[in-house]
Design an enzyme around this catalytic site. Structure first.
Site, PDB file in Angstrom:
ATOM      1  CG  ASN A  18      -1.854   1.250   1.449  1.00 28.48           C
ATOM      2  OD1 ASN A  18      -1.776   2.022   0.210  1.00 28.48           O
ATOM      3  ND2 ASN A  18      -2.402   1.504   2.424  1.00 28.48           N
ATOM      4  CD1 TRP A  19       3.712   1.171  -2.564  1.00 25.84           C
ATOM      5  CD2 TRP A  19       3.623   2.100  -4.550  1.00 25.84           C
ATOM      6  NE1 TRP A  19       4.831   0.600  -3.471  1.00 25.84           N
ATOM      7  CE2 TRP A  19       4.510   0.957  -4.780  1.00 25.84           C
ATOM      8  CE3 TRP A  19       3.295   2.916  -5.732  1.00 25.84           C
ATOM      9  CZ2 TRP A  19       5.344   0.465  -5.973  1.00 25.84           C
ATOM     10  CZ3 TRP A  19       4.052   2.312  -6.988  1.00 25.84           C
ATOM     11  CH2 TRP A  19       4.958   1.388  -7.034  1.00 25.84           C
ATOM     12  CE  LYS A  20      -0.436   3.256   4.710  1.00 21.06           C
ATOM     13  NZ  LYS A  20      -0.300   3.297   6.093  1.00 21.06           N
ATOM     14  CG  HIS A 102      -5.924   2.348   5.442  1.00 20.71           C
ATOM     15  ND1 HIS A 102      -5.660   3.207   6.269  1.00 20.71           N
ATOM     16  CD2 HIS A 102      -5.197   1.242   5.245  1.00 20.71           C
ATOM     17  CE1 HIS A 102      -4.172   2.614   6.389  1.00 20.71           C
ATOM     18  NE2 HIS A 102      -4.110   1.577   5.866  1.00 20.71           N
ATOM     19  CD  GLU A 104      -2.685   5.649   6.748  1.00 20.64           C
ATOM     20  OE1 GLU A 104      -2.872   5.778   5.607  1.00 20.64           O
ATOM     21  OE2 GLU A 104      -2.093   5.152   7.546  1.00 20.64           O
ATOM     22  CD  GLU A 174      -3.609  -1.957   7.287  1.00 25.04           C
ATOM     23  OE1 GLU A 174      -2.295  -2.336   7.024  1.00 25.04           O
ATOM     24  OE2 GLU A 174      -4.138  -1.050   7.254  1.00 25.04           O
ATOM     25  N   GLY A 180       2.424   2.702  11.129  1.00 24.95           N
ATOM     26  CA  GLY A 180       3.446   3.721  10.712  1.00 24.95           C
ATOM     27  C   GLY A 180       4.158   4.028  11.977  1.00 24.95           C
ATOM     28  CB  SER A 220       5.232  -1.368  12.015  1.00 23.64           C
ATOM     29  OG  SER A 220       4.866  -0.285  12.340  1.00 23.64           O
ATOM     30  N   GLY A 241       2.859  -0.868   4.408  1.00 24.50           N
ATOM     31  CA  GLY A 241       2.959   0.679   4.053  1.00 24.50           C
ATOM     32  C   GLY A 241       4.333   0.893   3.484  1.00 24.50           C
TER      33      GLY A 241
HETATM   34  P1  13P Z   1       2.916   0.706   7.750  1.00 25.98           P
HETATM   35  O1  13P Z   1       3.400  -0.758   7.208  1.00 25.98           O
HETATM   36  O2  13P Z   1       3.617   1.808   7.596  1.00 25.98           O
HETATM   37  O3  13P Z   1       2.765   0.581   9.248  1.00 25.98           O
HETATM   38  O4  13P Z   1       1.344   0.797   7.103  1.00 25.98           O
HETATM   39  C1  13P Z   1       0.537  -0.117   7.344  1.00 25.98           C
HETATM   40  C2  13P Z   1      -0.677   0.151   6.366  1.00 25.98           C
HETATM   41  O5  13P Z   1      -1.531   1.121   6.737  1.00 25.98           O
HETATM   42  C3  13P Z   1      -0.883  -0.517   5.266  1.00 25.98           C
HETATM   43  O6  13P Z   1      -2.175  -0.270   4.584  1.00 25.98           O
END
Ligand code: 13P
Length: 263
Positions: A18-20, A102, A104, A174, A180, A220, A241
């Site tokens: 997931n590149w966000k 998600h 976020e 998640e 993150g 993470s 991520g």
């Molecule tokens: P991280 O791997 O940066 O913690 O992000 C996880 C995530 O939100 C994947 O959708």
């Protein structure tokens, strides 16, 4: 609502990047070029959830080796929704899946379970595989409310999804406190929580159907945690991520998770 869907003897581990809100078209090309050089695994499914603007070009350069999808969509088919994107637009750009709900999106864009549910249903109707994200906050875990939170997110997010359709859905656990933050959930927490997610799915569907749902862990995930977490019972793949933004670290996570899952 019991129902039978086809049984798979073995499924491959699923790695979703997931590149966000990262990577321009140029940066995405550069990533894929480098990733192809360092990636060696052949028996895992590798999917890229990329920004909308990257879908078409990444789809073209991966040439069917990997699946490409989106990180969000709207539930409407078209119309006056400035800034939104519809399932059919994603499909025609080359997407095969979409991340829905998600944390976020829930936090920064105030998406609720009812809206997320409409997106799941629209994705399924449009033949996009939905990855439904669920997870508790730190306070909810401290308050021992994790199971209740997950049960609500699942029962409301999957409302109207049939026993036949649930096999196409992917659930990503998640924990919000692990995203993150560098704080990966321990294998014990992941095993226990994935088991309770399967229990909830059993209550919503039945044991046979629940067993078939692909359950990802995200939060993470790194080259340090991947090996142990990939062998943790109940984990069918990762949603990654930060560590998926670098071709070498993503390839390393994949190499360290090499296995097939008997179900
Ligand atoms: P991280 O791997 O940066 O913690 O992000 C996880 C995530 O939100 C994947 O959708």
């Amino acid at each position: 609502m019991p129902g039978k869907s086809k049984k798979r003897a073995v499924r491959s581990f699923l790695q979703v990047a997931n590149w966000k809100m990262n990577k321009t078209i140029r940066e995405a090309h550069e990533f894929i070029k480098q990733f192809m050089q360092v990636h060696t695994s052949s028996n895992q499914a590798i999917w890229f959830a990329v920004p909308f603007t990257d879908i078409r070009s990444v789809h073209d350069i991966v040439q069917g080796n990997f699946e490409v999808g989106a990180q969000n969509m709207n539930d409407a088919t078209s119309g006056a929704y400035t800034g939104e994107i519809a399932a059919q637009m994603l499909l025609e750009a080359g997407a095969t899946f979409v991340i829905v709900g998600h944390s976020e999106r829930r936090k920064y864009f105030h998406e609720d379970d009812a809206f997320i549910n409409r997106k799941v249903l629209r994705a399924l109707e449009s033949s996009l595989k939905p990855i439904l994200c669920i997870g508790e906050t730190y306070d909810e875990r401290e308050d021992k409310a994790t199971e209740a939170v997950l049960e609500k997110q699942l029962s409301e997010g999957l409302k109207g999804v049939s026993s036949e359709q649930i096999g196409t859905c992917i659930i990503a656990y998640e924990p919000v406190w692990a995203i993150g933050t560098g704080k990966t959930a321990t294998p014990e927490i992941v095993e226990e929580t994935h088991a309770s997610i399967r229990n909830i799915l059993e209550k919503l569907y039945d044991a046979e159907v629940a067993k078939e749902v692909c359950l990802l862990y995200g939060g993470s995930v790194s080259a340090v945690s991947a090996q142990v977490l990939s062998k943790t019972p109940g984990v069918d793949g990762f949603l990654i991520g930060t560590a998926s933004l670098d071709p070498e670290s993503f390839a390393k996570i994949i190499a360290l998770s090499e296995n097939d899952l008997a179900i």
